[in-house]
Write an enzyme that holds these catalytic residues in place. Structure first.
Site, short mmCIF file in Angstrom:
data_model
loop_
_atom_site.label_atom_id
_atom_site.label_comp_id
_atom_site.label_asym_id
_atom_site.label_seq_id
_atom_site.Cartn_x
_atom_site.Cartn_y
_atom_site.Cartn_z
N ARG A 37 0.81 -1.23 0.00
CA ARG A 37 0.00 0.00 0.00
C ARG A 37 0.84 1.27 0.00
O ARG A 37 0.45 2.28 -0.56
CB ARG A 37 -0.94 0.01 1.20
CG ARG A 37 -1.98 -1.09 1.09
CD ARG A 37 -3.21 -0.74 1.85
NE ARG A 37 -4.19 -1.78 1.69
CZ ARG A 37 -5.22 -1.94 2.50
NH1 ARG A 37 -5.39 -1.14 3.51
NH2 ARG A 37 -6.09 -2.90 2.29
N ASP A 141 -12.92 13.19 10.52
CA ASP A 141 -12.12 12.05 10.07
C ASP A 141 -10.65 12.45 10.16
O ASP A 141 -10.33 13.65 10.21
CB ASP A 141 -12.47 11.66 8.62
CG ASP A 141 -12.08 10.23 8.29
OD1 ASP A 141 -12.95 9.35 8.32
OD2 ASP A 141 -10.89 9.98 8.01
C1 LIG Z 1 -14.33 2.12 7.28
S1 LIG Z 1 -14.44 3.88 7.43
C2 LIG Z 1 -15.94 4.03 8.35
C3 LIG Z 1 -16.89 5.06 7.76
C4 LIG Z 1 -18.27 5.12 8.43
N1 LIG Z 1 -18.17 5.42 9.83
C5 LIG Z 1 -19.04 3.85 8.21
O1 LIG Z 1 -19.22 3.06 9.15
O2 LIG Z 1 -19.48 3.60 7.09
C6 LIG Z 1 -13.18 4.21 8.68
C7 LIG Z 1 -12.74 5.66 8.70
O3 LIG Z 1 -12.01 5.87 9.90
C8 LIG Z 1 -11.00 6.84 9.64
N2 LIG Z 1 -9.97 6.73 10.70
C9 LIG Z 1 -9.01 5.78 10.86
N3 LIG Z 1 -8.27 6.05 11.95
C10 LIG Z 1 -8.77 7.19 12.49
C11 LIG Z 1 -8.42 7.97 13.64
N4 LIG Z 1 -7.40 7.64 14.44
N5 LIG Z 1 -9.15 9.09 13.88
C12 LIG Z 1 -10.18 9.44 13.08
N6 LIG Z 1 -10.56 8.75 11.99
C13 LIG Z 1 -9.85 7.62 11.71
C14 LIG Z 1 -10.51 6.49 8.25
O4 LIG Z 1 -9.86 7.59 7.64
C15 LIG Z 1 -11.82 6.07 7.56
O5 LIG Z 1 -12.38 7.13 6.84
#
Ligand SMILES: C[S@@+](CC[C@H](N)C(=O)[O-])C[C@H]1O[C@@H](n2cnc3c(N)ncnc32)[C@H](O)[C@@H]1O
Length: 270
Positions: A37, A141
């Site tokens: 990645r 995010d």
């Molecule tokens: C799989 S998506 C989930 C989106 C939505 N909540 C849903 O359930 O459909 C996970 C998101 O978490 C964010 N993320 C990962 N680590 C994070 C952190 N430490 N703080 C805030 N956001 C984070 C990623 O950038 C990503 O956009």
């Protein structure tokens, strides 16, 4: 594209850096995933080795690379009205949430925006006098890339077609050949902000509290300790009787703290 070789010592550095700065804990087996990645990102940056990338991260005082790193390591997969049963729960309970027609909701890992927009479309469908309500939705995010998409509020026909005709007509307008845009009256209640759930400064919330926090499909990447700390912060940020929605594949086993499980993956502050 040729994949650059990631040495074990470099992987160990990245693993620790990612854990400390994003909260995601990677197992040893993830070395090839990380190598694959990140190779593309290294090329974009004009770097020829992971050693150079590790140095870039060490020198990155402002943590400006973090957002890219998070996007590459975690998934941004999301969709409108994900986790169907949770919306059914909300349908039954929405009238009891929010005092004096005031609602404060936080979508805590909002990715490309489908979640916060679903929340506001849902409120417009299920609260008859919504125009008289004071609604504010905060969507955050760690990734600036997904936040930009969320803020634009334009989605591909494929995502739009997943919604019923009623929603398509009421909440979207045609934006381009293959895109549909969320209407301004749905966008206006939502603020998009960069916020890192793990290292973020929770003082920014001041004394503000939420009625519902959606933190879905992100805690799954965190270890128990990080999940525990996060759930405690969510508890403090919720009004009494407020709800925490997590992903259906996540569970607060052993870390319920003051929360009561009221429905599959929905917890209430009691
Ligand atoms: C799989 S998506 C989930 C989106 C939505 N909540 C849903 O359930 O459909 C996970 C998101 O978490 C964010 N993320 C990962 N680590 C994070 C952190 N430490 N703080 C805030 N956001 C984070 C990623 O950038 C990503 O956009």
């Amino acid at each position: 594209m040729q994949t650059l070789k990631l040495k074990k010592s470099e992987f160990d550095f990245l693993k620790e850096y990612i854990y400390n700065n994003i909260g995601i804990s990677l197992s040893e087996q993830k070395i090839y995933l990380v190598q694959g990645r990140l190779s593309k990102r290294l090329k974009e940056l004009g770097l020829s080795s992971f050693e150079e990338y590790c140095k870039l991260l060490s020198d990155d005082i402002k943590r400006s690379e973090l957002s890219y790193l998070a996007s590459l390591i975690s998934t941004n997969v999301t969709s409108f009205f994900r986790e169907e049963s949770q919306w059914r729960f909300l349908e039954k309970n929405i009238e009891t949430i929010g005092l004096n027609k005031r609602l404060r909701i936080w979508s805590a890992a909002s990715s490309t925006g489908e979640e916060p927009y679903s929340i506001n479309m849902f409120l417009h469908e299920h609260i008859t006098d919504i125009v008289n309500w004071d609604v504010k939705i905060l969507a955050t995010d760690i990734s600036t890339k997904v936040l930009k998409i969320a803020q634009a509020g334009e989605y591909k026909t494929k995502a739009y077609e997943m919604l019923s005709k009623r929603y398509q007509i009421k909440y979207f307008t045609k934006a381009g050949l293959d895109t549909f845009a969320i209407k301004p009256f749905i966008k206006k209640d939502i603020k998009f902000r960069l916020f890192n759930l793990v290292t973020g400064d929770y003082k920014v919330f001041g004394g503000k509290k939420f009625d519902i926090i959606f933190c879905r499909n992100v805690m799954i990447y965190f270890d128990k300790k990080t999940q525990n700390e996060l759930v405690a912060k969510f508890y403090n940020l919720l009004n009494m009787g407020g709800y925490l929605f997590i992903g259906s594949s996540e569970a607060l086993t052993d870390i319920k703290q003051g929360f009561k499980l009221v429905s599959g993956s929905i917890y209430k502050k009691v």
